[in-house]
Design a protein around this motif. Structure first.
Motif, PDB file in Angstrom:
ATOM      1  N   VAL A  39      11.892  -6.252 -11.555  1.00  0.00           N
ATOM      2  CA  VAL A  39       9.671  -5.725 -10.312  1.00  0.00           C
ATOM      3  C   VAL A  39       9.452  -4.264 -11.142  1.00  0.00           C
ATOM      4  O   VAL A  39       9.856  -3.548 -11.069  1.00  0.00           O
ATOM      5  CB  VAL A  39      10.504  -5.835  -9.120  1.00  0.00           C
ATOM      6  N   ASP A  40       7.999  -4.082 -11.807  1.00  0.00           N
ATOM      7  CA  ASP A  40       7.434  -3.483 -12.400  1.00  0.00           C
ATOM      8  C   ASP A  40       6.334  -3.047 -10.714  1.00  0.00           C
ATOM      9  O   ASP A  40       5.687  -3.304 -10.416  1.00  0.00           O
ATOM     10  CB  ASP A  40       6.234  -3.684 -12.740  1.00  0.00           C
ATOM     11  N   GLU A  41       7.030  -1.852 -10.646  1.00  0.00           N
ATOM     12  CA  GLU A  41       6.602  -0.961  -9.152  1.00  0.00           C
ATOM     13  C   GLU A  41       4.779  -1.078  -9.197  1.00  0.00           C
ATOM     14  O   GLU A  41       3.832  -1.040  -8.511  1.00  0.00           O
ATOM     15  CB  GLU A  41       7.016   0.459  -8.934  1.00  0.00           C
ATOM     16  N   LYS A  42       4.357   0.102 -10.813  1.00  0.00           N
ATOM     17  CA  LYS A  42       2.805  -0.251 -10.962  1.00  0.00           C
ATOM     18  C   LYS A  42       1.817  -1.350 -10.677  1.00  0.00           C
ATOM     19  O   LYS A  42       1.403  -1.411  -9.866  1.00  0.00           O
ATOM     20  CB  LYS A  42       2.572   0.338 -12.023  1.00  0.00           C
ATOM     21  N   ALA A  43       2.692  -2.352 -10.909  1.00  0.00           N
ATOM     22  CA  ALA A  43       1.723  -3.834 -11.228  1.00  0.00           C
ATOM     23  C   ALA A  43       2.198  -4.236  -9.726  1.00  0.00           C
ATOM     24  O   ALA A  43       0.791  -5.042  -8.571  1.00  0.00           O
ATOM     25  CB  ALA A  43       3.215  -4.966 -11.847  1.00  0.00           C
ATOM     26  N   TYR A  44       3.071  -3.353  -8.539  1.00  0.00           N
ATOM     27  CA  TYR A  44       2.901  -4.191  -7.541  1.00  0.00           C
ATOM     28  C   TYR A  44       1.952  -3.394  -6.444  1.00  0.00           C
ATOM     29  O   TYR A  44       1.077  -3.951  -5.722  1.00  0.00           O
ATOM     30  CB  TYR A  44       4.451  -4.095  -6.781  1.00  0.00           C
ATOM     31  N   LYS A  45       2.397  -2.195  -6.876  1.00  0.00           N
ATOM     32  CA  LYS A  45       1.208  -1.567  -6.098  1.00  0.00           C
ATOM     33  C   LYS A  45       0.006  -2.071  -6.521  1.00  0.00           C
ATOM     34  O   LYS A  45      -1.111  -2.195  -5.455  1.00  0.00           O
ATOM     35  CB  LYS A  45       1.583  -0.044  -6.399  1.00  0.00           C
ATOM     36  N   ALA A  46      -0.322  -2.356  -7.415  1.00  0.00           N
ATOM     37  CA  ALA A  46      -1.427  -2.993  -7.924  1.00  0.00           C
ATOM     38  C   ALA A  46      -1.930  -4.388  -7.633  1.00  0.00           C
ATOM     39  O   ALA A  46      -3.105  -4.101  -7.144  1.00  0.00           O
ATOM     40  CB  ALA A  46      -2.000  -2.640  -9.470  1.00  0.00           C
ATOM     41  N   ALA A  47      -1.016  -4.850  -6.957  1.00  0.00           N
ATOM     42  CA  ALA A  47      -1.566  -5.752  -6.574  1.00  0.00           C
ATOM     43  C   ALA A  47      -1.686  -6.242  -4.788  1.00  0.00           C
ATOM     44  O   ALA A  47      -2.964  -6.784  -4.553  1.00  0.00           O
ATOM     45  CB  ALA A  47      -0.178  -6.829  -6.928  1.00  0.00           C
ATOM     46  N   LEU A  48      -1.342  -5.361  -4.100  1.00  0.00           N
ATOM     47  CA  LEU A  48      -1.589  -4.758  -2.539  1.00  0.00           C
ATOM     48  C   LEU A  48      -3.218  -4.299  -2.926  1.00  0.00           C
ATOM     49  O   LEU A  48      -3.346  -4.378  -2.152  1.00  0.00           O
ATOM     50  CB  LEU A  48      -0.166  -3.802  -2.637  1.00  0.00           C
ATOM     51  N   GLU A  49      -3.024  -3.385  -3.725  1.00  0.00           N
ATOM     52  CA  GLU A  49      -4.174  -2.790  -3.786  1.00  0.00           C
ATOM     53  C   GLU A  49      -5.673  -3.472  -4.051  1.00  0.00           C
ATOM     54  O   GLU A  49      -6.804  -3.929  -3.129  1.00  0.00           O
ATOM     55  CB  GLU A  49      -4.724  -1.947  -5.286  1.00  0.00           C
ATOM     56  N   ARG A  50      -5.611  -4.944  -4.855  1.00  0.00           N
ATOM     57  CA  ARG A  50      -5.860  -6.210  -4.758  1.00  0.00           C
ATOM     58  C   ARG A  50      -6.538  -7.018  -4.030  1.00  0.00           C
ATOM     59  O   ARG A  50      -7.277  -7.391  -3.715  1.00  0.00           O
ATOM     60  CB  ARG A  50      -5.412  -6.947  -6.076  1.00  0.00           C
ATOM     61  N   ILE A  51      -5.897  -6.608  -2.175  1.00  0.00           N
ATOM     62  CA  ILE A  51      -5.695  -7.584  -1.487  1.00  0.00           C
ATOM     63  C   ILE A  51      -7.092  -6.871  -0.023  1.00  0.00           C
ATOM     64  O   ILE A  51      -6.439  -5.599  -0.299  1.00  0.00           O
ATOM     65  CB  ILE A  51      -4.664  -7.529  -0.423  1.00  0.00           C
ATOM     66  N   PRO A  52      -7.989  -7.621  -0.282  1.00  0.00           N
ATOM     67  CA  PRO A  52      -8.841  -7.226   0.572  1.00  0.00           C
ATOM     68  C   PRO A  52      -8.753  -7.114   2.066  1.00  0.00           C
ATOM     69  O   PRO A  52      -7.825  -7.399   2.589  1.00  0.00           O
ATOM     70  CB  PRO A  52     -10.125  -8.596   0.514  1.00  0.00           C
ATOM     71  N   GLU A  53      -9.081  -6.086   2.741  1.00  0.00           N
ATOM     72  CA  GLU A  53      -9.335  -5.942   3.884  1.00  0.00           C
ATOM     73  C   GLU A  53      -9.568  -6.874   4.430  1.00  0.00           C
ATOM     74  O   GLU A  53     -10.881  -7.230   4.597  1.00  0.00           O
ATOM     75  CB  GLU A  53      -9.874  -4.243   4.203  1.00  0.00           C
ATOM     76  N   PRO A  54      -9.172  -7.008   5.733  1.00  0.00           N
ATOM     77  CA  PRO A  54     -10.156  -8.085   6.903  1.00  0.00           C
ATOM     78  C   PRO A  54     -11.616  -7.437   7.991  1.00  0.00           C
ATOM     79  O   PRO A  54     -11.087  -6.622   7.554  1.00  0.00           O
ATOM     80  CB  PRO A  54      -8.924  -8.542   7.927  1.00  0.00           C
ATOM     81  N   LYS A  55     -12.191  -7.854   7.644  1.00  0.00           N
ATOM     82  CA  LYS A  55     -13.406  -8.104   7.928  1.00  0.00           C
ATOM     83  C   LYS A  55     -12.781  -7.987   9.797  1.00  0.00           C
ATOM     84  O   LYS A  55     -13.567  -6.538  10.521  1.00  0.00           O
ATOM     85  CB  LYS A  55     -14.680  -8.776   8.344  1.00  0.00           C
TER      86      LYS A  55
END
Length: 74
Positions: A39-55
């Motif tokens: 698991v690449d930590e940078k790729a994991y954190k980048a994927a988490l940031e791409r998840i949109p926040e619910p309204k």
């Protein structure tokens, strides 16, 4: 005498069943565990940031509770 034979047979069947459950079906393959992707930590954190926040905030009990009544102006 009959009870002794039946008790011995039941005990033997129980012991054989327990022994069969304890056996492993083969030698563990250590090379198999090396094939796991790292698991690449940078790729994991980048994927988490791409998840949109619910309204709206998620309400897991929303279907179990009755809807809030409309507020009456005073």
């Amino acid at each position: 005498m009959r009870i002794l034979v039946i008790a011995t047979a039941v005990l033997a069947l129980t012991a054989a069943s327990a022994q069969a459950q304890g056996r492993s079906r083969g030698q563990p393959n250590e090379a198999k565990s090396d094939n796991k992707p790292k698991v690449d930590e940078k790729a994991y954190k980048a994927a988490l940031e791409r998840i949109p926040e619910p309204k709206e905030k998620y309400d897991p009990w929303g279907g179990a509770r009755p809807a809030e009544p409309a507020k009456k102006p005073k």
